[in-house]
Design a protein around this motif. Structure first.
Motif, PDB file in Angstrom:
ATOM      1  N   VAL A  55      -5.553  -0.837  20.297  1.00 35.55           N
ATOM      2  CA  VAL A  55      -5.716   0.068  19.148  1.00 35.55           C
ATOM      3  C   VAL A  55      -4.496  -0.029  18.234  1.00 35.55           C
ATOM      4  O   VAL A  55      -4.626  -0.072  17.005  1.00 35.55           O
ATOM      5  CB  VAL A  55      -5.961   1.516  19.624  1.00 35.55           C
ATOM      6  N   PHE A  56      -3.308  -0.102  18.825  1.00 39.15           N
ATOM      7  CA  PHE A  56      -2.084  -0.255  18.041  1.00 39.15           C
ATOM      8  C   PHE A  56      -2.114  -1.553  17.237  1.00 39.15           C
ATOM      9  O   PHE A  56      -1.770  -1.567  16.055  1.00 39.15           O
ATOM     10  CB  PHE A  56      -0.866  -0.217  18.967  1.00 39.15           C
ATOM     11  N   HIS A  57      -2.555  -2.654  17.862  1.00 42.73           N
ATOM     12  CA  HIS A  57      -2.638  -3.930  17.160  1.00 42.73           C
ATOM     13  C   HIS A  57      -3.602  -3.857  15.976  1.00 42.73           C
ATOM     14  O   HIS A  57      -3.323  -4.382  14.899  1.00 42.73           O
ATOM     15  CB  HIS A  57      -3.087  -5.047  18.111  1.00 42.73           C
ATOM     16  N   ILE A  58      -4.727  -3.212  16.175  1.00 43.32           N
ATOM     17  CA  ILE A  58      -5.706  -3.078  15.098  1.00 43.32           C
ATOM     18  C   ILE A  58      -5.126  -2.274  13.938  1.00 43.32           C
ATOM     19  O   ILE A  58      -5.237  -2.678  12.771  1.00 43.32           O
ATOM     20  CB  ILE A  58      -7.000  -2.433  15.622  1.00 43.32           C
ATOM     21  N   LEU A  59      -4.480  -1.150  14.243  1.00 40.73           N
ATOM     22  CA  LEU A  59      -3.917  -0.302  13.185  1.00 40.73           C
ATOM     23  C   LEU A  59      -2.786  -0.996  12.443  1.00 40.73           C
ATOM     24  O   LEU A  59      -2.693  -0.913  11.213  1.00 40.73           O
ATOM     25  CB  LEU A  59      -3.442   1.025  13.776  1.00 40.73           C
ATOM     26  N   VAL A  60      -1.937  -1.700  13.171  1.00 39.43           N
ATOM     27  CA  VAL A  60      -0.838  -2.425  12.512  1.00 39.43           C
ATOM     28  C   VAL A  60      -1.393  -3.552  11.648  1.00 39.43           C
ATOM     29  O   VAL A  60      -0.916  -3.786  10.534  1.00 39.43           O
ATOM     30  CB  VAL A  60       0.165  -2.952  13.559  1.00 39.43           C
TER      31      VAL A  60
ATOM     32  N   ILE B 242      -4.326  -3.648  10.129  1.00 41.79           N
ATOM     33  CA  ILE B 242      -4.882  -3.022   8.918  1.00 41.79           C
ATOM     34  C   ILE B 242      -3.758  -2.598   7.981  1.00 41.79           C
ATOM     35  O   ILE B 242      -3.852  -2.781   6.763  1.00 41.79           O
ATOM     36  CB  ILE B 242      -5.778  -1.824   9.298  1.00 41.79           C
ATOM     37  N   GLY B 243      -2.688  -2.062   8.544  1.00 36.68           N
ATOM     38  CA  GLY B 243      -1.539  -1.663   7.726  1.00 36.68           C
ATOM     39  C   GLY B 243      -0.940  -2.838   6.968  1.00 36.68           C
ATOM     40  O   GLY B 243      -0.615  -2.724   5.784  1.00 36.68           O
ATOM     41  N   PHE B 244      -0.823  -3.989   7.633  1.00 32.96           N
ATOM     42  CA  PHE B 244      -0.265  -5.156   6.954  1.00 32.96           C
ATOM     43  C   PHE B 244      -1.206  -5.717   5.900  1.00 32.96           C
ATOM     44  O   PHE B 244      -0.754  -6.221   4.869  1.00 32.96           O
ATOM     45  CB  PHE B 244       0.154  -6.232   7.948  1.00 32.96           C
ATOM     46  N   VAL B 245      -2.496  -5.630   6.121  1.00 31.93           N
ATOM     47  CA  VAL B 245      -3.453  -6.046   5.083  1.00 31.93           C
ATOM     48  C   VAL B 245      -3.284  -5.152   3.857  1.00 31.93           C
ATOM     49  O   VAL B 245      -3.253  -5.636   2.718  1.00 31.93           O
ATOM     50  CB  VAL B 245      -4.898  -6.008   5.614  1.00 31.93           C
ATOM     51  N   LEU B 246      -3.151  -3.843   4.080  1.00 32.96           N
ATOM     52  CA  LEU B 246      -2.950  -2.923   2.954  1.00 32.96           C
ATOM     53  C   LEU B 246      -1.626  -3.192   2.238  1.00 32.96           C
ATOM     54  O   LEU B 246      -1.557  -3.112   1.008  1.00 32.96           O
ATOM     55  CB  LEU B 246      -3.007  -1.476   3.451  1.00 32.96           C
ATOM     56  N   ILE B 247      -0.589  -3.520   2.995  1.00 30.41           N
ATOM     57  CA  ILE B 247       0.698  -3.865   2.383  1.00 30.41           C
ATOM     58  C   ILE B 247       0.536  -5.095   1.500  1.00 30.41           C
ATOM     59  O   ILE B 247       1.032  -5.133   0.367  1.00 30.41           O
ATOM     60  CB  ILE B 247       1.764  -4.105   3.469  1.00 30.41           C
ATOM     61  N   MET B 248      -0.160  -6.107   2.004  1.00 30.83           N
ATOM     62  CA  MET B 248      -0.342  -7.338   1.229  1.00 30.83           C
ATOM     63  C   MET B 248      -1.159  -7.088  -0.038  1.00 30.83           C
ATOM     64  O   MET B 248      -0.954  -7.746  -1.057  1.00 30.83           O
ATOM     65  CB  MET B 248      -1.039  -8.405   2.087  1.00 30.83           C
ATOM     66  N   LEU B 249      -2.074  -6.126   0.014  1.00 30.53           N
ATOM     67  CA  LEU B 249      -2.913  -5.855  -1.146  1.00 30.53           C
ATOM     68  C   LEU B 249      -2.222  -4.999  -2.197  1.00 30.53           C
ATOM     69  O   LEU B 249      -2.420  -5.200  -3.394  1.00 30.53           O
ATOM     70  CB  LEU B 249      -4.205  -5.163  -0.705  1.00 30.53           C
ATOM     71  N   PHE B 250      -1.416  -4.023  -1.768  1.00 31.67           N
ATOM     72  CA  PHE B 250      -0.974  -3.004  -2.706  1.00 31.67           C
ATOM     73  C   PHE B 250       0.513  -3.017  -3.053  1.00 31.67           C
ATOM     74  O   PHE B 250       0.908  -2.373  -4.021  1.00 31.67           O
ATOM     75  CB  PHE B 250      -1.362  -1.613  -2.190  1.00 31.67           C
ATOM     76  N   LEU B 251       1.352  -3.699  -2.305  1.00 28.47           N
ATOM     77  CA  LEU B 251       2.766  -3.754  -2.675  1.00 28.47           C
ATOM     78  C   LEU B 251       3.003  -4.904  -3.646  1.00 28.47           C
ATOM     79  O   LEU B 251       2.407  -5.974  -3.506  1.00 28.47           O
ATOM     80  CB  LEU B 251       3.648  -3.944  -1.440  1.00 28.47           C
ATOM     81  N   PRO B 252       3.883  -4.705  -4.622  1.00 30.34           N
ATOM     82  CA  PRO B 252       4.118  -5.779  -5.594  1.00 30.34           C
ATOM     83  C   PRO B 252       4.822  -6.995  -4.988  1.00 30.34           C
ATOM     84  O   PRO B 252       4.590  -8.106  -5.415  1.00 30.34           O
ATOM     85  CB  PRO B 252       4.984  -5.120  -6.670  1.00 30.34           C
TER      86      PRO B 252
END
Length: 87
Positions: free
Chosen positions: A14-19, A21-31
């Motif tokens: 579960v931790f791996h899945i959440l991390v 997803i978090g990195f995908v969101l970082i790649m999408l939304f951080l400049p």
């Protein structure tokens, strides 16, 4: 025969899945996601090295929750290699 669910491994997955997803969101939304990931990798490496020398309460608690016993000599090894792969 039913396989017993290992709660430790379930927690890790579960931790791996959440991390992830978090990195995908970082790649999408951080400049500058690569710069951010680079600094997270450097900070993680420093915390791994430091946790072998002294007890860090937050890091130690997280390692107890998610680290396998075979990786105790190099704390956070899985996380560091995961970050390196994401980078």
């Amino acid at each position: 025969m039913k396989k017993q669910i290992d709660l430790f491994e379930l927690r890790r997955e579960v931790f791996h899945i959440l991390v992830g997803i978090g990195f995908v969101l970082i790649m999408l939304f951080l400049p500058w996601p690569r710069t951010f990931l680079f600094f997270v990798l450097i900070f993680g490496g420093f915390m791994s090295f430091l946790s072998t020398r002294i007890h860090l309460p937050l890091v130690g608690n997280c390692l107890c929750l998610f680290e396998r016993d075979c990786n105790r000599g190099f704390p956070g090894r899985g996380v560091l290699f995961f970050l390196l792969g994401v980078y």
